[in-house]
Scaffold this active site. Structure first.
Site, mmCIF file in Angstrom:
data_model
loop_
_atom_site.group_PDB
_atom_site.id
_atom_site.type_symbol
_atom_site.label_atom_id
_atom_site.label_comp_id
_atom_site.label_asym_id
_atom_site.label_seq_id
_atom_site.Cartn_x
_atom_site.Cartn_y
_atom_site.Cartn_z
ATOM 1 N N ARG A 23 0.831 -1.219 0.000
ATOM 2 C CA ARG A 23 0.000 0.000 0.000
ATOM 3 C C ARG A 23 0.859 1.260 0.000
ATOM 4 N NH1 ARG A 23 -3.063 -0.122 5.004
ATOM 5 N NH2 ARG A 23 -1.316 -1.396 5.666
ATOM 6 N N ASN A 27 -6.272 -2.407 2.761
ATOM 7 C CA ASN A 27 -6.355 -3.858 2.887
ATOM 8 C C ASN A 27 -7.811 -4.275 3.000
ATOM 9 O OD1 ASN A 27 -3.587 -4.297 2.875
ATOM 10 N ND2 ASN A 27 -3.408 -4.247 5.097
#
EC number: 3.6.1.7
Length: 105
Positions: free
Chosen positions: A31, A49
């Site tokens: 990320r 997530n």
């Protein structure tokens, strides 16, 4: 008479890319990597997530730049992309706004 270059309308169109990335993409800095690439491309949005081990990426900006991000997500690993991407599912829609910068959640 001077010719004025007209930008490609489609390339300048503001869009939203939603991409679901499968593979080993949680707990490996994926990320943060997405955020860095998106900011380099001038995009806004979020990478987060999901409970099923995927990462959802929502990016808004010019279609051409969003397509570049999608290629970085799904193409041959480069730019130090962490983890392992098994596949990417993408959906295109009209930009809705509401993002300030690009965050990871």
């Amino acid at each position: 008479m001077t010719d004025v270059a007209r930008p490609d309308v489609q390339a300048c169109e503001q869009v939203r890319l939603t991409a679901w990335v499968r593979g080993r993409v949680q707990g490996v800095g994926f990320r943060w990597w997405v955020r860095a690439r998106a900011l380099e491309l001038g995009l806004t949005g979020v990478a987060r997530n999901l409970p099923d081990s995927r990462v959802e990426v929502v990016a808004e900006g010019p279609r051409e730049r969003c397509a570049e991000l999608l290629e970085l997500l799904s193409g041959v690993p480069r730019h130090g992309r962490p983890g392992f991407v098994a596949g990417v599912t993408a959906e295109w829609s009209t930009a809705r706004g509401g993002y300030s910068g690009f965050t990871q959640a």
